[in-house]
Design an enzyme around this catalytic site. Structure first.
Site, PDB file in Angstrom:
ATOM      1  N   CYS A  13      -2.372   2.362   0.371  1.00 51.49           N
ATOM      2  CA  CYS A  13      -3.630   1.625   0.544  1.00 51.49           C
ATOM      3  C   CYS A  13      -3.889   1.496   2.051  1.00 51.49           C
ATOM      4  CB  CYS A  13      -3.475   0.230  -0.057  1.00 51.49           C
ATOM      5  SG  CYS A  13      -2.166  -0.701   0.769  1.00 51.49           S
ATOM      6  N   GLU A 127       5.215 -12.457   0.726  1.00 51.19           N
ATOM      7  CA  GLU A 127       3.816 -12.869   0.910  1.00 51.19           C
ATOM      8  C   GLU A 127       3.647 -14.337   0.507  1.00 51.19           C
ATOM      9  OE1 GLU A 127       0.757 -10.276  -0.753  1.00 51.19           O
ATOM     10  OE2 GLU A 127      -0.570 -12.006  -0.928  1.00 51.19           O
ATOM     11  N   THR A 165      -1.698 -11.201  -3.368  1.00 53.11           N
ATOM     12  CA  THR A 165      -2.635 -10.062  -3.489  1.00 53.11           C
ATOM     13  C   THR A 165      -2.164  -8.948  -4.416  1.00 53.11           C
ATOM     14  OG1 THR A 165      -1.578  -9.022  -1.583  1.00 53.11           O
ATOM     15  CG2 THR A 165      -3.527 -10.385  -1.135  1.00 53.11           C
ATOM     16  N   SER A 223       8.933  -3.828  -4.763  1.00 52.72           N
ATOM     17  CA  SER A 223       7.490  -3.742  -4.563  1.00 52.72           C
ATOM     18  C   SER A 223       6.750  -4.408  -5.723  1.00 52.72           C
ATOM     19  CB  SER A 223       7.075  -2.272  -4.451  1.00 52.72           C
ATOM     20  OG  SER A 223       5.676  -2.149  -4.566  1.00 52.72           O
ATOM     21  N   ASN A 225       3.464  -4.849  -6.379  1.00 51.17           N
ATOM     22  CA  ASN A 225       2.349  -4.127  -7.014  1.00 51.17           C
ATOM     23  C   ASN A 225       2.841  -2.958  -7.851  1.00 51.17           C
ATOM     24  OD1 ASN A 225       1.405  -1.382  -5.523  1.00 51.17           O
ATOM     25  ND2 ASN A 225       2.432  -2.720  -4.060  1.00 51.17           N
ATOM     26  N   SER A 267       2.644   1.102  -1.653  1.00 53.34           N
ATOM     27  CA  SER A 267       3.566   1.349  -0.539  1.00 53.34           C
ATOM     28  C   SER A 267       4.311   2.673  -0.681  1.00 53.34           C
ATOM     29  CB  SER A 267       4.563   0.187  -0.430  1.00 53.34           C
ATOM     30  OG  SER A 267       5.125  -0.097  -1.702  1.00 53.34           O
TER      31      SER A 267
HETATM   32  O1  0CN Z   1       5.048  -2.738  -2.076  1.00 59.47           O
HETATM   33  P1  0CN Z   1       4.368  -3.464  -0.990  1.00 59.47           P
HETATM   34  O2  0CN Z   1       4.930  -3.323   0.394  1.00 59.47           O
HETATM   35  O3  0CN Z   1       4.262  -5.013  -1.256  1.00 59.47           O
HETATM   36  P2  0CN Z   1       4.254  -5.899  -2.583  1.00 59.47           P
HETATM   37  O4  0CN Z   1       3.536  -5.172  -3.649  1.00 59.47           O
HETATM   38  O5  0CN Z   1       5.673  -6.222  -2.926  1.00 59.47           O
HETATM   39  O6  0CN Z   1       3.498  -7.142  -2.162  1.00 59.47           O
HETATM   40  O7  0CN Z   1       2.867  -2.951  -0.977  1.00 59.47           O
HETATM   41  C1  0CN Z   1       1.965  -3.298   0.032  1.00 59.47           C
HETATM   42  C2  0CN Z   1       1.360  -4.575  -0.234  1.00 59.47           C
HETATM   43  C3  0CN Z   1       1.153  -5.568   0.589  1.00 59.47           C
HETATM   44  C4  0CN Z   1       0.962  -6.611   1.393  1.00 59.47           C
HETATM   45 FE1  SF4 Z   2      -3.335  -5.018   1.810  1.00 56.69          FE
HETATM   46 FE2  SF4 Z   2      -1.219  -5.273   0.240  1.00 56.69          FE
HETATM   47 FE3  SF4 Z   2      -3.617  -4.829  -0.822  1.00 56.69          FE
HETATM   48 FE4  SF4 Z   2      -2.416  -2.908   0.502  1.00 56.69          FE
HETATM   49  S1  SF4 Z   2      -1.694  -3.822  -1.392  1.00 56.69           S
HETATM   50  S2  SF4 Z   2      -4.576  -3.506   0.739  1.00 56.69           S
HETATM   51  S3  SF4 Z   2      -1.328  -4.042   2.104  1.00 56.69           S
HETATM   52  S4  SF4 Z   2      -2.996  -6.652   0.341  1.00 56.69           S
END
Ligand code: 0CN
Ligand code: SF4
Length: 309
Positions: A13, A127, A165, A223, A225, A267
């Site tokens: 993202c 977060e 988020t 992670s 998400n 990520s």
């Molecule tokens: O996997 P991420 O580093 O983080 P989480 O999903 O565990 O919050 O993905 C990026 C998201 C952000 C901030």
């Molecule tokens: Fe921002 Fe986390 Fe959403 Fe990616 S997943 S846009 S880092 S809030």
């Protein structure tokens, strides 16, 4: 012929791309070591790659030598951490995703107005620690709709809810509904704080999951998400696994899987999707179909001092 279904959007993202680019630019301009507090994003490949180029990941600011440069991860930090960095004379560069910063601002505004903040999120997630840290005495965490029934608040007329988020959109809606039912005066975001990237990856996966016998979600175990994508597939009745890469694929999963959905958390690097598809092709002929539900054009500006060049 086995079908491989690729929901889109998937993988990086805008907030993750920005966070990685911050570390890369600092490495280029200043050379190693560049200290990073916590994993810059929750992905083992990203962290391993940056580490090999000179980034040093630490979990406490104490581990950063006096006066050195330190990057705050995409997930954000509590104001107390920023204060500590200042006290220690560290040169802090903030890679917090602007969409997380937005939630921090909402928390600050609500607290300044005298509200108690009900934060929907998962205990212990970085977060959540950062957002709670904006107004620690005024913030209460709820993880489930059942937690809402147990809530005790000082004044039901002065409440604001916010959310992490990277949660499940349906779960946050469920909890928000429970909050609104119990506290009709509660204020909250117009939609919710679940970000566009988390929402799009869930909607995209939901659009193919009914056709898939097996779903592979590329992402690391910490992670949030990415885990939500695995859950979504499981709730829809598909067998689903979180994998860091092709090496984690158990050949037994593929037996009898005529259609396989492959997606990646925000990520997880896009190359890993290609590697997973190439790996699947080694197990017999495949066709690959991408199913796109949205375009993503969002890009975030880098911090002022890193722009240009
Ligand atoms: O996997 P991420 O580093 O983080 P989480 O999903 O565990 O919050 O993905 C990026 C998201 C952000 C901030
Ligand atoms: Fe921002 Fe986390 Fe959403 Fe990616 S997943 S846009 S880092 S809030």
């Amino acid at each position: 012929m086995r079908r491989v279904l690729l929901p889109a959007p998937r993988s990086f993202c805008a907030g993750v791309e920005r966070a990685i680019e911050i570390v890369e630019r600092l490495l280029e301009r200043h050379g190693p070591p560049v200290y990073v507090r916590n994993q810059i994003v929750h992905n083992a490949h990203v962290v391993g790659d940056l580490e090999s180029r000179g980034a040093v990941f630490v979990s406490e600011l104490e581990e950063v030598p006096e006066g050195a440069m330190v990057v705050f991860s995409a997930h954000g930090v509590a104001p107390a951490v920023e204060d500590e960095a200042r006290r220690r004379g560290l040169d802090a560069v903030d890679a917090t995703c602007p969409l997380v910063t937005k939630v921090h601002s909402e928390a600050g505004r609500a607290a300044a107005g005298g509200d108690t903040i009900i934060l929907i999120g998962h205990e212990g997630h970085e977060e959540v620690e950062g957002t709670t840290g904006v107004a620690p005495e005024r913030t209460v965490l709820v993880e489930t709709a059942a937690d809402v029934d147990r809530l005790e608040v000082a004044d039901p007329e002065r409440l604001t809810f916010l959310a992490q988020t990277t949660l499940s959109v349906t779960e946050v809606e469920r909890i928000a509904m429970a909050l609104r039912r119990r506290f009709p005066a509660i204020k909250g975001p117009a939609k919710d704080d679940v970000c566009y990237a988390t929402t799009n990856r869930q909607t995209a996966l939901a659009s193919v999951v009914d056709e898939a016998d097996l779903v592979l979600v590329i992402g690391s175990p910490n992670s949030s998400n990415s885990n939500r994508l695995v859950e979504l597939a499981e709730v829809a009745g598909a067998e689903a696994h979180l994998i860091d890469g092709p090496a984690d694929i158990d050949p037994a999963w593929l037996t009898g899987a005529a259609a396989i959905g492959v997606t990646a958390g925000a990520s997880a690097p896009p190359e890993l999707v290609d590697e997973v598809v190439a790996h699947l092709a080694e197990h017999g002929p495949i066709t690959v179909e991408e199913r796109r539900i949205a375009e993503e054009h969002l890009e975030f500006l880098l911090p002022q001092r890193l722009r240009g060049g």
